[in-house]
Motif scaffolding. Structure first.
Motif, PDB file in Angstrom:
ATOM      1  N   GLY A   1       0.795  -1.220   0.000  1.00  0.00           N
ATOM      2  CA  GLY A   1       0.000   0.000   0.000  1.00  0.00           C
ATOM      3  C   GLY A   1       0.824   1.264   0.000  1.00  0.00           C
ATOM      4  O   GLY A   1       0.253   2.364   0.038  1.00  0.00           O
ATOM      5  N   MET A   2       2.155   1.154  -0.022  1.00  0.00           N
ATOM      6  CA  MET A   2       3.014   2.342  -0.061  1.00  0.00           C
ATOM      7  C   MET A   2       2.714   3.151  -1.325  1.00  0.00           C
ATOM      8  O   MET A   2       2.621   2.589  -2.421  1.00  0.00           O
ATOM      9  N   ARG A   3       2.551   4.452  -1.152  1.00  0.00           N
ATOM     10  CA  ARG A   3       2.236   5.308  -2.291  1.00  0.00           C
ATOM     11  C   ARG A   3       3.499   5.540  -3.116  1.00  0.00           C
ATOM     12  O   ARG A   3       4.411   6.248  -2.701  1.00  0.00           O
ATOM     13  N   MET A   4       3.504   4.930  -4.265  1.00  0.00           N
ATOM     14  CA  MET A   4       4.659   5.032  -5.162  1.00  0.00           C
ATOM     15  C   MET A   4       4.168   5.216  -6.595  1.00  0.00           C
ATOM     16  O   MET A   4       2.961   5.301  -6.849  1.00  0.00           O
ATOM     17  N   ALA A   5       5.102   5.311  -7.527  1.00  0.00           N
ATOM     18  CA  ALA A   5       4.748   5.450  -8.931  1.00  0.00           C
ATOM     19  C   ALA A   5       4.093   4.166  -9.430  1.00  0.00           C
ATOM     20  O   ALA A   5       4.312   3.079  -8.894  1.00  0.00           O
ATOM     21  N   GLY A   6       3.250   4.288 -10.445  1.00  0.00           N
ATOM     22  CA  GLY A   6       2.597   3.114 -11.003  1.00  0.00           C
ATOM     23  C   GLY A   6       1.523   3.510 -11.998  1.00  0.00           C
ATOM     24  O   GLY A   6       1.383   4.696 -12.346  1.00  0.00           O
ATOM     25  N   ARG A   7       0.767   2.530 -12.449  1.00  0.00           N
ATOM     26  CA  ARG A   7      -0.292   2.789 -13.419  1.00  0.00           C
ATOM     27  C   ARG A   7      -1.433   3.560 -12.763  1.00  0.00           C
ATOM     28  O   ARG A   7      -1.821   3.251 -11.642  1.00  0.00           O
TER      29      ARG A   7
END
Length: 205
Positions: free
Chosen positions: A158-164
């Motif tokens: 659930g860590m907020r990171m880059a992605g789609r």
């Protein structure tokens, strides 16, 4: 629950006699053909299966062609079930925007626009790591630290990171039916509806 399948056309504005403006989304809703009627006795639940949008028969499988032939209709692009439907429709009958009335409160389900692979600034609203000093010329849109080193030695789920980003199924509740153009199969719904122009949406009450 009664519903219909539609295609998003675009947006416009409706003005009331007192000059108040209401932003509306134009949806081409139906006509949809009832391609299957499911009952508690035969299927274990009650539902109406609706089909929308014509497509060439050569692009359909034999099973799809035979399924639509039972409803005496041509091949369709989109099929959707509406459970516990309050509509009294039989196989092969047509469902149009007339099932709704101006002033009704409806729910609209759509797929949001896809944004592709995005960084943390666009995806989560991060502000970067701060000022550019002491050689930090490429950190203005960086995510910063994402967790501990020796402990816990992993990245938490659930860590907020880059992605789609985008392409999510979204349901908006409490939208109002502003106007209906039955001759064109158009329905105007207050506010914005998720999805790009030409995307398929479900309207249900």
């Amino acid at each position: 629950m009664k519903g219909i399948i539609g295609k998003k056309i675009g947006m416009t504005s409706i003005f009331t006699p007192d000059g108040k403006q209401t932003a509306c989304t134009i949806i081409e809703a139906g006509p949809c053909v009832v391609t299957q009627v499911k009952t508690q006795e035969s299927d274990g639940y009650n539902a109406l299966q609706l089909a929308f949008g014509d497509k060439k028969e050569k692009h359909s499988t034999q099973a799809e062609t035979n399924h639509f032939a039972k409803a005496n209709t041509s091949a369709k692009k989109f099929v959707k079930e509406f459970r516990d439907s309050s509509l009294d429709k039989n196989l092969g009958e047509t469902v149009t925007v007339d099932i709704f009335a101006e002033g009704d409160k409806v729910e609209v389900v759509g797929t949001t626009k896809g944004k592709g692979f995005q960084g943390v600034v666009k995806r989560h609203g991060f502000h970067g790591v701060g000022e550019q000093s002491h050689g930090q010329h490429d950190r203005s849109r960086a995510p910063g630290s994402i967790g501990g080193s020796s402990y816990p030695s992993r990245v938490f789920k659930g860590m907020r990171m880059a992605g789609r980003m985008g392409s999510d199924r979204v349901k908006l509740k409490g939208l109002k039916v502003v106007k209906i153009f039955a001759e064109k199969n158009y329905i105007l719904i207050s506010g914005s509806v998720p999805g790009h122009i030409g995307s398929i949406v479900l309207i249900q009450k």
